[in-house]
Design an enzyme around this catalytic site. Structure first.
Site, mmCIF file in Angstrom:
data_model
loop_
_atom_site.group_PDB
_atom_site.id
_atom_site.type_symbol
_atom_site.label_atom_id
_atom_site.label_comp_id
_atom_site.label_asym_id
_atom_site.label_seq_id
_atom_site.Cartn_x
_atom_site.Cartn_y
_atom_site.Cartn_z
ATOM 1 C CG ASP A 111 39.605 35.320 53.765
ATOM 2 O OD1 ASP A 111 39.362 36.352 54.414
ATOM 3 O OD2 ASP A 111 39.762 35.307 52.523
ATOM 4 C CE LYS B 10 46.531 44.985 44.774
ATOM 5 N NZ LYS B 10 46.522 43.866 43.849
ATOM 6 C CG ASP C 225 43.576 37.697 52.861
ATOM 7 O OD1 ASP C 225 43.231 36.513 52.694
ATOM 8 O OD2 ASP C 225 43.098 38.639 52.211
#
Ligand code: GTP
Length: 361
Positions: free
Chosen positions: A115, A166, A224
């Protein structure tokens, strides 16, 4: 011009995810099969693999596995030799890679998340892997706001030094771009028969064990397509020629209108909009940066921005849609306002008039 043929390299494309973030569109088709710029998204990726000189491609399928083989068959129409592996239970991104080991023919495997839309130079990625004699080479892309991603720092020689979660204050702007080169030995070392995450398990373990993991860093086009807003934007970038695809060579512009459409002369189609086969767009309607799947109907005066409208869905007169997903065959009445992440499920009917729906992202 195509690159030199690489018979020693196999491509593996991971296409088995359920695509939950793109529901309801992924209820009727797996994410890599959703139409972007007029063809299933996967077609753009397969054409890039072919252009890099790699002909043998294995698709790691699970969710709606049969849809892929029904459409692409043995790959001959794209000049590829396509094989399929079906996971009866999804094995995760790492398990899916280990699961194709028995089909590899060469010494090197290029692995692709199915993707990702990217302009990464695949031949240069392979060359980097070979020059470094790496166990794994990861395509790392530089993003303007890395806080939304885990990041992958490298040392001055390009060796990966960590896989970081993150962080509000990330140490690098390099993120894992979802394309990798593995040696065959590394593919064969992944445990089989249970779910494995390549990002959370395989890569950190390889690093821990002292394997040579190298980054190939660039800042070419990268997106993405996992979220609706990115799906619409990625499709629009393909149509406008901002994202590279051999499939669309010479056919880029502000809008792509497929066969059998009825478009009113005073309708406006812009921002990389795709209008699918057999769609109708009425007088004064404006469609910007959006994807209309086949058979969609946009009535007069409607305004659609950055949105995806499913197959045979109907948008009523004067309705305003911005950043929304409309499921297949849904019926949106007149003068309805749908905003900011709202999703309408297939077949649902929204009544006319002055209604305003939005959703938190
Ligand atoms: P979301 O449910 O919206 O997160 O989407 P997804 O299921 O596609 O997951 P994600 O975007 O993290 O997956 C990245 C790529 O890996 C996609 O191309 C998926 O099709 C693929 N993928 C994810 N999980 C599996 C799996 O268990 N098996 C296989 N073969 N592919 C997978």
């Amino acid at each position: 011009m195509s690159a030199q043929r690489r018979d020693d390299v196999d491509a593996v494309v991971l296409v088995g995810g359920k695509g939950t973030r793109l529901r309801p569109l992924t209820l009727s088709a797996p994410k890599p099969m959703l139409p972007t710029a007029g063809v299933p998204f996967l077609t753009h990726l397969l054409s890039r693999i072919k252009a890099a000189g790699v002909d043998h491609v294995i698709l790691g399928t699970s969710y709606q596995a049969e849809v892929f083989s029904e459409y692409f068959g043995d790959g001959a129409s794209l000049g590829l030799d396509l094989e399929y592996v079906i996971e009866t239970e999804p094995l995760g991104t790492g398990g899916a890679i280990g699961n194709v080991a028995h089909l590899l023919r060469g010494s090197t495997a290029m692995i692709f998340n199915g993707d990702v839309l990217s302009g990464c130079d695949l031949s240069a990625l392979l060359a980097r892997h070979e020059r470094a004699q790496a166990d794994v080479t990861l395509h790392l892309t530089k993003v303007s706001d890395p806080r939304a991603f885990g990041c992958v720092p490298t040392d001055p020689d390009g060796r990966v030094t960590g896989f970081l979660e993150k962080d509000p204050d990330p140490v690098t702007d390099q993120i894992n771009a979802g394309t990798y080169v593995f040696t065959r030995e590394v593919v064969e070392s992944i445990p089989v028969g249970r779910p494995v995450s390549v990002e959370r398990e395989t890569f950190p373990q390889l690093l821990e064990s002292g394997a040579m993991l190298v980054g190939y860093v660039d800042s070419t086009y990268w997106r993405d397509l996992g979220k609706p807003s990115d799906f619409a934007a990625g499709s629009a970038d393909l149509v406008r020629g901002l994202a590279p695809s051999a499939v669309l060579a010479g056919r880029t512009g502000e809008a792509l209108v497929l066969e059998g459409c009825a478009i009113a002369p005073d309708a406006t189609l812009t921002g990389g909009t795709t209008v699918g086969r057999g769609c109708t767009v009425g007088s004064g309607a404006v469609v910007i940066g959006s994807v209309l799947f086949d058979g969609a109907v946009v009535a007069a005066g409607a305004r659609i921005t950055d949105s995806i409208v499913g197959t045979d869905a109907r948008i009523g007169e004067g309705s305003v849609l911005c950043d929304v997903v409309i499921g297949d065959r849904a019926r949106i009445g007149r003068n309805v306002e749908l905003l900011a992440g709202a999703r309408v499920w297939p077949e649902v009917e929204l009544p006319d008039g002055g209604v305003r729906f939005s959703a938190d992202r």
